[in-house]
Design an enzyme around this catalytic site. Structure first.
Site, PDB file in Angstrom:
ATOM      1  N   ASP A   1       0.785  -1.222   0.000  1.00 50.35           N
ATOM      2  CA  ASP A   1       0.000   0.000   0.000  1.00 50.35           C
ATOM      3  C   ASP A   1       0.821   1.279   0.000  1.00 50.35           C
ATOM      4  O   ASP A   1       0.540   2.215  -0.738  1.00 50.35           O
ATOM      5  CB  ASP A   1      -0.928  -0.009   1.227  1.00 50.35           C
ATOM      6  CG  ASP A   1      -1.755   1.246   1.314  1.00 50.35           C
ATOM      7  OD1 ASP A   1      -2.485   1.516   0.351  1.00 50.35           O
ATOM      8  OD2 ASP A   1      -1.640   1.965   2.322  1.00 50.35           O
TER       9      ASP A   1
ATOM     10  N   ASP B   1       4.278   0.872   4.317  1.00 47.19           N
ATOM     11  CA  ASP B   1       4.091  -0.404   5.010  1.00 47.19           C
ATOM     12  C   ASP B   1       3.939  -1.522   3.984  1.00 47.19           C
ATOM     13  O   ASP B   1       4.166  -1.310   2.790  1.00 47.19           O
ATOM     14  CB  ASP B   1       2.843  -0.322   5.902  1.00 47.19           C
ATOM     15  CG  ASP B   1       1.591  -0.055   5.062  1.00 47.19           C
ATOM     16  OD1 ASP B   1       1.717   0.231   3.852  1.00 47.19           O
ATOM     17  OD2 ASP B   1       0.473  -0.134   5.615  1.00 47.19           O
TER      18      ASP B   1
ATOM     19  N   TYR C   1      -8.438   2.108   6.141  1.00 48.63           N
ATOM     20  CA  TYR C   1      -9.111   2.552   4.923  1.00 48.63           C
ATOM     21  C   TYR C   1     -10.604   2.281   4.979  1.00 48.63           C
ATOM     22  O   TYR C   1     -11.178   1.736   4.044  1.00 48.63           O
ATOM     23  CB  TYR C   1      -8.502   1.884   3.688  1.00 48.63           C
ATOM     24  CG  TYR C   1      -7.150   2.457   3.310  1.00 48.63           C
ATOM     25  CD1 TYR C   1      -7.052   3.686   2.678  1.00 48.63           C
ATOM     26  CD2 TYR C   1      -5.977   1.756   3.594  1.00 48.63           C
ATOM     27  CE1 TYR C   1      -5.815   4.207   2.326  1.00 48.63           C
ATOM     28  CE2 TYR C   1      -4.730   2.274   3.243  1.00 48.63           C
ATOM     29  CZ  TYR C   1      -4.660   3.498   2.615  1.00 48.63           C
ATOM     30  OH  TYR C   1      -3.443   4.018   2.264  1.00 48.63           O
TER      31      TYR C   1
ATOM     32  N   GLU D   1       4.800  10.345   3.980  1.00 52.05           N
ATOM     33  CA  GLU D   1       4.590   8.983   3.516  1.00 52.05           C
ATOM     34  C   GLU D   1       4.364   9.010   2.005  1.00 52.05           C
ATOM     35  O   GLU D   1       4.215  10.084   1.395  1.00 52.05           O
ATOM     36  CB  GLU D   1       3.407   8.301   4.228  1.00 52.05           C
ATOM     37  CG  GLU D   1       3.355   6.800   3.931  1.00 52.05           C
ATOM     38  CD  GLU D   1       2.569   5.941   4.935  1.00 52.05           C
ATOM     39  OE1 GLU D   1       1.850   6.496   5.768  1.00 52.05           O
ATOM     40  OE2 GLU D   1       2.710   4.696   4.864  1.00 52.05           O
TER      41      GLU D   1
END
Ligand SMILES: *[C@@H]1O[C@H](CO)[C@@H](O)[C@H](O)[C@H]1NC(C)=O
Length: 435
Positions: free
Chosen positions: A52, A55, A204, A414
């Site tokens: 994703d 991670d 999510y 990120e």
């Protein structure tokens, strides 16, 4: 700015996110095979797909959204990909994930929507090649449905079916068959997918609910099949679920702005064009918050991604025949892309341009190759990531344009597969306007 280079790199980012057995032509030298036991717990081969973000969970919902939007950009702005010599590369990226979705769709009303547990995965900082944790597989079915997930996966496969129609007709038909079934599954057995896959709830969960995916999915099936019934269905649901409001952002969660553009384009009706115009007015006019340097700042976590998505929607909207204020949309998109590529004083794309980020929150690229150990000490170290994660768009600035290139700051630094999807499409869309 070198748009050709940005598109090239953005595709490399997707290759760096690959899970499973990597092909011979893998272009990321520091990546190897990983997640080879994914699906073993349920006796299904669930290897493949994309990790994703920084991670290593495979979250099906944002993964499917990313494929739909990437594919939309390829359909809309194919010339840019061809001109940049990247058309085959982007097709390979799409096929990599489409293949995974086909494997995950194990029967008519059964779809695996996640591999790896968010909590367990996030206790580990390291390379996917070195994962030791248990990676459970999670699914939806008729008893435990997941409408957002099934409808978005249907949209992704329908969009891919359009792309592969010429070059791989048999493959395209197979994708479309899965898409059709998945949409029927989504529509018939309704339920929020985080209730069936509770592990996803703090990562999510779809806050907008599933109505937007039902409309969006029907529109992609209409586009892929040409069937009028899907368009009629989409129009009916759009009306019934009040999808004509002006959304704040287009994202992995909320598809309204995308559906508005598609409906305006497919029907030519003033009503939908009006909804498109309202959203564009919000973005370009005084409605949406802008940073002092001009980034449309729609939310904190991954602000660049929302701005890139807005730019992509603006460039798609500008292609709708007879749409008003086309030039304004294009100028808006240009300003957003240029901000991220360096006009703000720095580049937000790893490995590209001036003063680009060196510490993306990304386990895989932060780690050296064994035998050198990687751990939370690597995470906390102040140096750059060990490998350059070319092409990744990082989260982005605060609403005052401040930003620190710090690995520990996942809100601003990120990277994720959904971040680059709208971004890559917007760059392609802008690039295509230049010739
Ligand atoms: C609009 O529809 C035309 C015809 O199907 C298509 O070529 C074009 O890509 C579509 N554009 C958008 C933004 O949907």
């Amino acid at each position: 700015f070198d748009y050709n280079e940005v598109i090239t790199m953005s595709i490399l980012f997707y290759e760096a996110q690959r899970s499973g057995k990597l092909p011979q032509n893998n272009r990321i030298p520091w990546r190897g095979d990983s997640g080879l036991r994914d699906g073993c717990d349920v006796g299904v081969d669930l290897t493949g797909g994309w990790y994703d973000a920084g991670d290593q969970v495979k979250f099906g919902f944002p993964m499917a959204y990313s494929v739909t939007v990437l594919a939309w950009g390829v359909i809309e702005f194919k010339d840019a990909y061809v001109d940049a010599n990247q058309y085959n590369h982007v097709l390979n990226s799409l096929k990599w994930v489409a293949d995974y979705f086909v494997k995950a769709h194990t029967s008519r009303y059964e779809l695996y929507g996640q591999v790896g547990s968010g909590i367990t995965d996030h206790l580990f900082w390291g390379r996917p090649e070195d994962m030791q944790m248990h990676r459970p597989s999670f699914k939806i079915n008729a008893q435990n449905p997941g409408t957002e997930l099934a409808a978005e996966t249907a949209a992704a496969l329908a969009a891919c079916a359009i792309i592969f129609k010429q070059s791989r007709p048999g493959y395209s038909r197979m994708l479309l068959q899965h898409a059709t079934q998945l949409y029927e599954f989504a529509d018939r057995y309704r339920g929020s997918y985080h209730l069936s896959i509770p592990d996803v709830a703090s990562f999510y969960r779809s806050y907008s609910g599933y109505n937007d995916e039902l409309v969006w999915g029907a529109l992609w099936l209409h586009r892929a099949t040409g069937a009028r019934s899907y368009l009629e269905d989409a129009k009916r649901k759009y009306q019934q679920y009040g999808q004509g409001n002006t959304p704040k952002l287009f994202s992995w969660d909320d598809k309204r702005a995308g559906s508005q553009v598609l409906l305006a384009n497919f029907t030519g009706e003033a009503k939908y064009k009006g909804h498109v115009a309202n959203y564009q007015q919000f973005l370009s006019g005084g409605g949406a918050v802008k940073t002092p340097k001009g980034l449309v700042w729609l939310d904190q976590w991954g602000s660049n991604r929302y701005a890139a998505n807005a730019a992509f929607i603006a460039l798609a909207a500008a292609r709708v025949p007879g749409i008003a204020n086309r030039e304004q949309m294009i100028r808006f998109a240009q300003s957003q892309i240029h901000y991220m590529l360096g006009a703000s004083g720095r580049s937000y794309v790893v490995g590209y341009g001036n003063n680009s980020p060196t510490q993306p929150h990304h386990g895989s690229s932060s780690c050296p190759t064994p035998p050198t150990e990687c751990s939370w000490n690597t995470y906390h170290s102040s140096g750059p990531n060990h490998y350059t994660l070319y092409g990744a768009l990082v989260g982005g600035p605060s609403r005052t344009d401040s930003y620190t290139d710090h690995r520990g700051d996942y809100v601003s630094n990120e990277v994720a597969v959904d971040y680059n999807a709208g971004f890559q499409g917007a760059v392609a869309g802008w690039f295509e306007r230049l010739y």
